[in-house]
Design a protein around this motif. Sequence first.
Motif, PDB file in Angstrom:
ATOM      1  N   LEU A 293       3.935  36.985  -1.196  1.00 19.81           N
ATOM      2  CA  LEU A 293       5.281  36.778  -2.296  1.00 19.81           C
ATOM      3  C   LEU A 293       5.137  38.113  -3.022  1.00 19.81           C
ATOM      4  CD1 LEU A 293       4.625  33.217  -2.677  1.00 19.81           C
ATOM      5  CD2 LEU A 293       6.674  34.082  -1.290  1.00 19.81           C
ATOM      6  N   LEU A 294       3.804  38.547  -3.969  1.00 18.13           N
ATOM      7  CA  LEU A 294       4.138  39.246  -4.593  1.00 18.13           C
ATOM      8  C   LEU A 294       4.570  41.331  -4.223  1.00 18.13           C
ATOM      9  CD1 LEU A 294       0.754  38.630  -7.586  1.00 18.13           C
ATOM     10  CD2 LEU A 294       3.079  38.661  -7.454  1.00 18.13           C
ATOM     11  N   PRO A 295       4.324  41.103  -2.765  1.00 14.99           N
ATOM     12  CA  PRO A 295       4.499  42.804  -2.540  1.00 14.99           C
ATOM     13  C   PRO A 295       5.769  42.265  -2.165  1.00 14.99           C
ATOM     14  CG  PRO A 295       2.701  41.716  -0.868  1.00 14.99           C
ATOM     15  CD  PRO A 295       2.659  40.862  -2.117  1.00 14.99           C
ATOM     16  N   LEU A 296       6.306  41.298  -1.201  1.00 13.78           N
ATOM     17  CA  LEU A 296       7.662  41.515  -1.416  1.00 13.78           C
ATOM     18  C   LEU A 296       8.753  40.819  -3.179  1.00 13.78           C
ATOM     19  CD1 LEU A 296       9.867  39.970   0.331  1.00 13.78           C
ATOM     20  CD2 LEU A 296       9.740  37.762   0.426  1.00 13.78           C
TER      21      LEU A 296
ATOM     22  N   ARG B  76      10.482  49.766   2.639  1.00 14.70           N
ATOM     23  CA  ARG B  76       9.271  48.662   2.157  1.00 14.70           C
ATOM     24  C   ARG B  76       9.879  47.253   1.888  1.00 14.70           C
ATOM     25  NH1 ARG B  76       8.084  53.594  -1.962  1.00 14.70           N
ATOM     26  NH2 ARG B  76       7.170  55.067  -0.423  1.00 14.70           N
ATOM     27  N   LEU B  77      10.938  47.177   1.184  1.00 18.08           N
ATOM     28  CA  LEU B  77      11.467  45.466   1.533  1.00 18.08           C
ATOM     29  C   LEU B  77      12.117  45.356   2.600  1.00 18.08           C
ATOM     30  CD1 LEU B  77      12.119  43.044  -0.333  1.00 18.08           C
ATOM     31  CD2 LEU B  77      14.708  44.638  -0.861  1.00 18.08           C
ATOM     32  N   ILE B  78      12.203  45.628   3.928  1.00 20.55           N
ATOM     33  CA  ILE B  78      12.722  45.164   4.619  1.00 20.55           C
ATOM     34  C   ILE B  78      11.561  44.897   5.585  1.00 20.55           C
ATOM     35  CG2 ILE B  78      13.207  45.819   7.359  1.00 20.55           C
ATOM     36  CD1 ILE B  78      15.636  45.268   6.140  1.00 20.55           C
ATOM     37  N   GLU B  79      10.435  45.568   5.917  1.00 22.18           N
ATOM     38  CA  GLU B  79       8.925  45.539   5.911  1.00 22.18           C
ATOM     39  C   GLU B  79       8.636  44.071   5.683  1.00 22.18           C
ATOM     40  OE1 GLU B  79       6.629  48.940   5.506  1.00 22.18           O
ATOM     41  OE2 GLU B  79       7.723  50.002   6.822  1.00 22.18           O
ATOM     42  N   SER B  80       9.059  44.490   4.552  1.00 21.22           N
ATOM     43  CA  SER B  80       8.493  42.761   3.658  1.00 21.22           C
ATOM     44  C   SER B  80       8.905  41.433   3.921  1.00 21.22           C
ATOM     45  CB  SER B  80       8.591  42.887   2.233  1.00 21.22           C
ATOM     46  OG  SER B  80       7.119  43.904   1.591  1.00 21.22           O
ATOM     47  N   ALA B  81      10.229  41.699   4.347  1.00 19.07           N
ATOM     48  CA  ALA B  81      11.125  40.360   5.092  1.00 19.07           C
ATOM     49  C   ALA B  81      10.803  40.244   6.180  1.00 19.07           C
ATOM     50  CB  ALA B  81      12.429  41.228   4.143  1.00 19.07           C
ATOM     51  N   ARG B  82      10.326  41.062   6.772  1.00 15.33           N
ATOM     52  CA  ARG B  82      10.175  40.862   8.047  1.00 15.33           C
ATOM     53  C   ARG B  82       8.596  40.053   8.392  1.00 15.33           C
ATOM     54  NH1 ARG B  82      11.679  46.529  10.409  1.00 15.33           N
ATOM     55  NH2 ARG B  82      13.444  45.812  11.084  1.00 15.33           N
ATOM     56  N   ARG B  83       7.752  40.594   7.316  1.00 16.65           N
ATOM     57  CA  ARG B  83       6.371  39.970   7.462  1.00 16.65           C
ATOM     58  C   ARG B  83       6.641  38.124   7.412  1.00 16.65           C
ATOM     59  NH1 ARG B  83       4.349  45.032   5.753  1.00 16.65           N
ATOM     60  NH2 ARG B  83       4.492  44.414   3.771  1.00 16.65           N
TER      61      ARG B  83
ATOM     62  N   GLY C  86      20.294  46.541   2.168  1.00 11.43           N
ATOM     63  CA  GLY C  86      19.648  46.676   1.018  1.00 11.43           C
ATOM     64  C   GLY C  86      20.547  46.082  -0.129  1.00 11.43           C
ATOM     65  N   TRP C  87      22.235  45.816  -0.242  1.00  8.74           N
ATOM     66  CA  TRP C  87      22.749  45.939  -0.893  1.00  8.74           C
ATOM     67  C   TRP C  87      22.579  44.224  -1.384  1.00  8.74           C
ATOM     68  CZ3 TRP C  87      26.369  42.197  -1.717  1.00  8.74           C
ATOM     69  CH2 TRP C  87      27.688  42.217  -3.099  1.00  8.74           C
ATOM     70  N   THR C  88      22.360  43.670   0.009  1.00  6.97           N
ATOM     71  CA  THR C  88      22.996  41.718  -0.230  1.00  6.97           C
ATOM     72  C   THR C  88      21.189  41.779   0.367  1.00  6.97           C
ATOM     73  OG1 THR C  88      24.737  42.022   2.419  1.00  6.97           O
ATOM     74  CG2 THR C  88      22.672  40.075   2.003  1.00  6.97           C
ATOM     75  N   LEU C  89      20.249  42.003   0.026  1.00  9.85           N
ATOM     76  CA  LEU C  89      19.456  41.546  -0.283  1.00  9.85           C
ATOM     77  C   LEU C  89      18.259  42.161  -1.228  1.00  9.85           C
ATOM     78  CD1 LEU C  89      17.328  43.149   3.126  1.00  9.85           C
ATOM     79  CD2 LEU C  89      17.567  40.009   2.097  1.00  9.85           C
ATOM     80  N   ARG C  90      19.158  42.851  -2.264  1.00  6.63           N
ATOM     81  CA  ARG C  90      18.985  43.097  -3.728  1.00  6.63           C
ATOM     82  C   ARG C  90      19.275  42.673  -4.438  1.00  6.63           C
ATOM     83  NH1 ARG C  90      21.032  46.101  -8.020  1.00  6.63           N
ATOM     84  NH2 ARG C  90      19.027  47.261  -9.456  1.00  6.63           N
ATOM     85  N   GLU C  91      21.067  42.191  -4.297  1.00  5.69           N
ATOM     86  CA  GLU C  91      21.620  41.309  -5.205  1.00  5.69           C
ATOM     87  C   GLU C  91      21.869  39.607  -4.733  1.00  5.69           C
ATOM     88  OE1 GLU C  91      23.114  42.942  -7.418  1.00  5.69           O
ATOM     89  OE2 GLU C  91      23.324  44.664  -6.550  1.00  5.69           O
ATOM     90  N   SER C  92      21.233  39.184  -3.643  1.00  2.00           N
ATOM     91  CA  SER C  92      20.604  37.658  -3.374  1.00  2.00           C
ATOM     92  C   SER C  92      19.063  37.553  -3.869  1.00  2.00           C
ATOM     93  CB  SER C  92      20.293  37.492  -2.000  1.00  2.00           C
ATOM     94  OG  SER C  92      19.835  38.254  -0.737  1.00  2.00           O
ATOM     95  N   PHE C  93      18.659  38.606  -3.887  1.00  2.00           N
ATOM     96  CA  PHE C  93      17.028  38.603  -4.617  1.00  2.00           C
ATOM     97  C   PHE C  93      17.444  38.477  -6.393  1.00  2.00           C
ATOM     98  CE2 PHE C  93      14.213  41.009  -7.714  1.00  2.00           C
ATOM     99  CZ  PHE C  93      12.850  40.884  -7.876  1.00  2.00           C
ATOM    100  N   ARG C  94      18.634  38.971  -7.059  1.00  2.00           N
ATOM    101  CA  ARG C  94      18.581  38.391  -7.983  1.00  2.00           C
ATOM    102  C   ARG C  94      19.285  37.439  -8.594  1.00  2.00           C
ATOM    103  NH1 ARG C  94      23.433  43.179 -10.307  1.00  2.00           N
ATOM    104  NH2 ARG C  94      22.345  42.632 -12.015  1.00  2.00           N
ATOM    105  N   PHE C  95      19.739  36.836  -7.959  1.00  2.00           N
ATOM    106  CA  PHE C  95      20.377  35.288  -8.811  1.00  2.00           C
ATOM    107  C   PHE C  95      19.682  34.336  -7.638  1.00  2.00           C
ATOM    108  CE2 PHE C  95      23.774  38.830  -9.087  1.00  2.00           C
ATOM    109  CZ  PHE C  95      23.792  38.562 -11.033  1.00  2.00           C
ATOM    110  N   HIS C  96      18.974  34.533  -6.518  1.00  2.00           N
ATOM    111  CA  HIS C  96      18.912  33.178  -6.098  1.00  2.00           C
ATOM    112  C   HIS C  96      17.677  33.304  -5.042  1.00  2.00           C
ATOM    113  CE1 HIS C  96      18.931  30.539  -2.527  1.00  2.00           C
ATOM    114  NE2 HIS C  96      19.033  29.970  -3.122  1.00  2.00           N
TER     115      HIS C  96
END
Length: 198
Positions: free
Chosen positions: A65-68, A33-40, A157-167
């Motif tokens: 932005l909010l779905p992402l 689901r995150l990949i789909e939002s990221a692609r959009r 998934g790990w990369t997207l989750r952690e970069s979400f947390r910190f950047h």
Amino acid sequence: PRAPSQLMRHSLASLSGGVMSKDRNIWMVPAQRLIESARRFCTLVDRVHLAEADIPQLHHFHHLLLPLYSAALALPPIPFEECKCEERLSNADMESIYRALGRLTGPRDKYREVFDPYDALEEAEVFGSLMDDFGDIYRDLREGLGCWELGHHASAGWTLRESFRFHWGKHLVDSLRPLHQLAVEHGYDWNDSPLQAG
């Protein structure tokens, strides 16, 4: 752009942010689901960069932005897995993307900002930039998408989750307030239909 320096300074153990599961079934669907939002989101930036006839406007980003954010927030901790993805964007590529986003945001680009709302000592006036926010989100998402397309799903998934947390999560949240103000106080049409993004 604000670099994700915190991410680089933390150990893998401190980045877990919860109980990690090695069961792929637990995190695979939220990751998709995150990949789909990221692609959009990345498709919108690409359309701006390529100056297509149906070039997106600010409200198109506002709708995504909010779905992402929600998709990233729903992703549980994932075991670290290395991905030697060579598809990182060059500085020259990013400069071109930032310029295109700057043309989109125009005079509405800069906004007043507070980096830490709980820091009582922060008194100096600082400014954010929608161009910078969208560009940094895009760069981080593209890195995760590159790993995903190579089949390194846990790493993506790990990369997207952690970069979400910190950047990029911070850039996303920062951009929402000025977009909201533009919508309710400055007359841009937030009720326009979202642009279909692939």
